[in-house]
Design an enzyme around this catalytic site. Structure first.
Site, PDB file in Angstrom:
ATOM      1  N   LYS A 123       0.826  -1.214   0.000  1.00 55.33           N
ATOM      2  CA  LYS A 123       0.000   0.000   0.000  1.00 55.33           C
ATOM      3  C   LYS A 123       0.849   1.247   0.000  1.00 55.33           C
ATOM      4  CE  LYS A 123      -4.449  -1.540   1.695  1.00 55.33           C
ATOM      5  NZ  LYS A 123      -5.511  -1.371   2.696  1.00 55.33           N
ATOM      6  N   LYS A 126      -6.325 -11.549  -7.975  1.00 52.79           N
ATOM      7  CA  LYS A 126      -7.599 -11.614  -7.255  1.00 52.79           C
ATOM      8  C   LYS A 126      -8.593 -10.577  -7.779  1.00 52.79           C
ATOM      9  CE  LYS A 126      -8.960 -10.985  -2.565  1.00 52.79           C
ATOM     10  NZ  LYS A 126      -8.620 -10.724  -1.172  1.00 52.79           N
ATOM     11  N   LYS A 170     -12.048  -4.594  -6.293  1.00 58.40           N
ATOM     12  CA  LYS A 170     -12.861  -3.427  -6.642  1.00 58.40           C
ATOM     13  C   LYS A 170     -11.989  -2.270  -7.103  1.00 58.40           C
ATOM     14  CE  LYS A 170     -13.238  -3.078  -1.692  1.00 58.40           C
ATOM     15  NZ  LYS A 170     -14.143  -3.443  -0.620  1.00 58.40           N
TER      16      LYS A 170
END
Ligand code: TRP
Length: 333
Positions: A116, A198, A201
């Site tokens: 991140k 994966k 969204k």
């Protein structure tokens, strides 16, 4: 007590943006199934969400919609405790305390933090770094025995266990040390456009994911565009990531086995198969979407649900928090 105590399960999901078919098949559908057998406590982890900058109006809307959608998926506020994390102040309070029992080195090793911070290089804030101790607080406040988490959260659960053991050893047994819960039939739903990663969204290509509230047309279109291979045979095999993923989704929503699916599509092309998967998903989501529309139109009901959830969660959480404060030696108020 007459009844034997059920094991406590805690899990949470962030209300960031749209919830996908991947979240549903990989996590939420299992949560729903756990509610009879366990004492379940489910949360919308909105405090975690502000580690990435949010637009206030969208954030508020997302949280309410996510709450309504989870109810629509079958989270039952009578059977389970279902609340919004920011409504229970003990989470932020215990997170601070646990920060003081978590090492800089441990947090630095978290792969999600590294990923991140690479992705949001302009906002590597202390909250992003301390995210795992907030997650530990979520879990430990409820003395959870089991925590269903995906592979990407395993390292955080390990750290939670280490923090709990460290605190228990420094004072006296205070926290239940939680185990991971591996669902009986787990589903790891991959991107429809890149079946090696994966379903997410945050995928820039919206064709890669199915949002739970996508219309039937959009769902059909996305499945028709799904990446497959040139083998032209519906069978589950290594190297056939796209087809395997579609078969997994189809199995999940229809309850069919891989063998049954292979037989069903023997001698038929991918076109037929993709249409069947799309239709099965549309059928499966239809009642959820209908319930969602009803819930989201009834703000008063939603409010009463999440307030009740927060009140019930607070009672348990505050009990743990006061024990912790007392053991550390804070002067009682
Ligand atoms: N970090 C989790 C995620 O992004 C969500 C989460 C927050 C969570 N607190 C938790 C999951 C506690 C399990 C237990 O997926």
């Amino acid at each position: 007590m007459e009844e034997q105590r059920k094991q406590v399960i805690f899990s949470a999901i962030q209300p960031s943006g749209t919830i996908t078919l991947g979240n549903y098949l990989g996590a939420l559908k299992n949560w729903v199934a756990l509610q009879d057998e366990y004492d379940c406590i489910f949360s919308l982890a909105d405090l975690h969400t502000i580690t990435v900058r949010q637009d206030p109006a969208k954030f508020r809307k997302n949280a309410l919609e996510a709450y309504a959608l989870l109810l629509a998926c079958g989270i039952d506020p009578q059977k389970s405790i279902f609340f919004i994390q920011s409504h229970v102040s003990a989470h932020a309070e215990l997170a601070w305390v646990l920060n003081c029992y978590t090492q800089f080195g441990e947090l630095s090793r978290m792969t999600q933090f590294k990923d991140k911070s690479a992705k949001h290089a302009d906002n590597i804030n202390a909250g992003l770094f301390a995210y795992p101790s907030l997650m530990a607080a979520d879990i430990l406040l409820y003395q959870a025995d089991l925590v269903p988490v995906g592979a990407d959260q395993k390292q955080h659960l390990e750290l939670t266990r280490d923090i709990a053991e460290r605190f228990n050893a420094a004072y006296s047994p205070t926290f239940t040390v939680p185990d991971g819960y591996i669902p009986k039939q787990g589903a790891r739903v991959m991107s429809l456009q890149d079946p090696t990663s994966k379903m997410s969204k945050s995928d820039e290509n919206a064709n890669g994911f199915i949002a739970m509230l996508d219309s039937p047309d959009v769902i059909m279109k996305k499945f028709k565009r799904a990446v497959t291979d040139s083998d032209a045979c519906v069978r589950y095999a290594e190297g056939k990531d796209g087809v395997n993923n579609l078969m997994g989704i189809y199995a999940c929503v229809t309850g069919k086995t891989m063998d049954e699916i292979e037989r069903e599509f023997e001698g038929r092309g991918y076109g037929d198969f993709k249409t069947a998967v799309g239709e099965a998903v549309v059928d499966h989501l239809r009642p959820i979407q209908e319930r969602f529309s009803q819930y989201i139109a009834d703000k008063a009901y939603l409010e009463s649900c999440y307030r009740d959830g927060a009140a019930r969660a607070s009672r348990i959480a505050n009990r743990t928090l006061s024990k912790v404060m007392k053991k550390i030696g804070f002067l009682p108020d």
